[in-house]
Design a protein around this motif. Sequence first.
Motif, mmCIF file in Angstrom:
data_model
loop_
_atom_site.group_PDB
_atom_site.id
_atom_site.type_symbol
_atom_site.label_atom_id
_atom_site.label_comp_id
_atom_site.label_asym_id
_atom_site.label_seq_id
_atom_site.Cartn_x
_atom_site.Cartn_y
_atom_site.Cartn_z
ATOM 1 N N ASN A 187 56.624 28.784 49.491
ATOM 2 C CA ASN A 187 55.761 28.952 48.314
ATOM 3 C C ASN A 187 54.477 28.145 48.442
ATOM 4 O O ASN A 187 53.393 28.610 48.082
ATOM 5 C CB ASN A 187 56.521 28.532 47.054
ATOM 6 C CG ASN A 187 57.586 29.538 46.657
ATOM 7 O OD1 ASN A 187 57.429 30.739 46.881
ATOM 8 N ND2 ASN A 187 58.672 29.058 46.068
ATOM 9 N N VAL A 188 54.606 26.915 48.945
ATOM 10 C CA VAL A 188 53.420 26.062 49.124
ATOM 11 C C VAL A 188 52.460 26.698 50.133
ATOM 12 O O VAL A 188 51.247 26.757 49.904
ATOM 13 C CB VAL A 188 53.833 24.650 49.579
ATOM 14 C CG1 VAL A 188 52.604 23.847 50.011
ATOM 15 C CG2 VAL A 188 54.564 23.923 48.453
ATOM 16 N N LEU A 189 52.989 27.177 51.233
ATOM 17 C CA LEU A 189 52.138 27.808 52.250
ATOM 18 C C LEU A 189 51.464 29.068 51.707
ATOM 19 O O LEU A 189 50.302 29.350 52.009
ATOM 20 C CB LEU A 189 52.967 28.141 53.491
ATOM 21 C CG LEU A 189 53.345 26.950 54.368
ATOM 22 C CD1 LEU A 189 54.426 27.332 55.369
ATOM 23 C CD2 LEU A 189 52.111 26.401 55.098
ATOM 24 N N LYS A 190 52.194 29.810 50.883
ATOM 25 C CA LYS A 190 51.621 31.011 50.277
ATOM 26 C C LYS A 190 50.472 30.638 49.343
ATOM 27 O O LYS A 190 49.402 31.262 49.372
ATOM 28 C CB LYS A 190 52.700 31.777 49.516
ATOM 29 C CG LYS A 190 52.205 33.047 48.825
ATOM 30 C CD LYS A 190 53.369 33.852 48.270
ATOM 31 C CE LYS A 190 54.126 33.106 47.209
ATOM 32 N NZ LYS A 190 55.235 33.906 46.637
ATOM 33 N N GLY A 191 50.675 29.627 48.505
ATOM 34 C CA GLY A 191 49.605 29.174 47.623
ATOM 35 C C GLY A 191 48.406 28.660 48.394
ATOM 36 O O GLY A 191 47.255 28.936 48.049
ATOM 37 N N ARG A 192 48.678 27.912 49.467
ATOM 38 C CA ARG A 192 47.588 27.407 50.298
ATOM 39 C C ARG A 192 46.833 28.567 50.971
ATOM 40 O O ARG A 192 45.606 28.518 51.088
ATOM 41 C CB ARG A 192 48.154 26.454 51.371
ATOM 42 C CG ARG A 192 48.579 25.090 50.828
ATOM 43 C CD ARG A 192 49.129 24.185 51.942
ATOM 44 N NE ARG A 192 48.140 23.958 52.987
ATOM 45 C CZ ARG A 192 47.200 23.016 52.940
ATOM 46 N NH1 ARG A 192 47.123 22.214 51.885
ATOM 47 N NH2 ARG A 192 46.344 22.870 53.928
ATOM 48 N N ALA A 193 47.557 29.595 51.389
ATOM 49 C CA ALA A 193 46.907 30.734 52.038
ATOM 50 C C ALA A 193 45.912 31.397 51.084
ATOM 51 O O ALA A 193 44.770 31.695 51.456
ATOM 52 C CB ALA A 193 47.962 31.748 52.488
ATOM 53 N N LEU A 194 46.334 31.612 49.839
ATOM 54 C CA LEU A 194 45.448 32.241 48.860
ATOM 55 C C LEU A 194 44.255 31.342 48.537
ATOM 56 O O LEU A 194 43.130 31.814 48.345
ATOM 57 C CB LEU A 194 46.232 32.574 47.588
ATOM 58 C CG LEU A 194 47.304 33.660 47.765
ATOM 59 C CD1 LEU A 194 48.245 33.686 46.566
ATOM 60 C CD2 LEU A 194 46.656 35.020 47.968
#
Length: 278
Positions: free
Chosen positions: A40-47
């Motif tokens: 989830n953290v990586l997904k948020g960082r990607a966006l």
Amino acid sequence: PAQAVTPALLQAMLMRHEEAKLLEEFPDPGPTAQGNDSANVLKGRALALQALGRPADAMAAMDRSLALHRDISGLLSKAQIAELQKNLDLAKQLSDEALKSDPKNATVLMFKLGVLMLANDNNGALALSNQLIQTYPNNLAARLARIEIFLKLKQDNQAKADVDAILAKAPNAPVGLYYKALLRARANDVKQAWRIAQSLPPEFTQAQPSTAIMVAQMAISSGNIDTGAALLGAALAKSPDNLELRLRLAAVRLRQNSPQDALSVLDPVKDSTDPRTL
């Protein structure tokens, strides 16, 4: 638990355009990260990285997120990043993969519909919008998308049926009145189109540059050039980087015999190689 709170918090920060703050408060979990929370953290960082103009880093972070947890939310997030990077083929591929897990997922179906419309696949978009409305008859976004598709295909009678359906449920709905006015304008009934458009609230008219342009054109076509210029000027103040608004307003200033005002409108883009600007 972090797994319950983190996704909502990341989404809220992205909606508030707190991308830099997000990257600071949620650091990269590292190459040995595991588990859904890291995903989830990586997904948020990607966006956030995509919003900050770092597309390669965004895609790398998203790929790492999916490697940890490949679910519909992750696939849709990567598809959104791909769409922003103008890779419509990848965006469609990812949405199709997500639909294999949940063929009736309205969010994914609406995203795929948007991709098809961006790709100018009008027939594919029409078929998907029909499917969406059949499955979710009260989905307003799908009905509005189908109206736009009908307009592109010059099937105004079919568009009118959808507009009438919206107004039957909500007679004063601004979006329904806007499309009703637009259809009258396309039928060359400019006076009636402008009469309807005048009832639209300013916040609706100015919400999107494309809406402001169409309403301004209704005003101009009905002989209210000054009003049309005012509408375009207000929209340009909100969206100063929108070239179409700037060109439209400059053209109106020329019609008003105000070449110096037209030059002032065009001054921020005077170095453009766009032939219309030149």
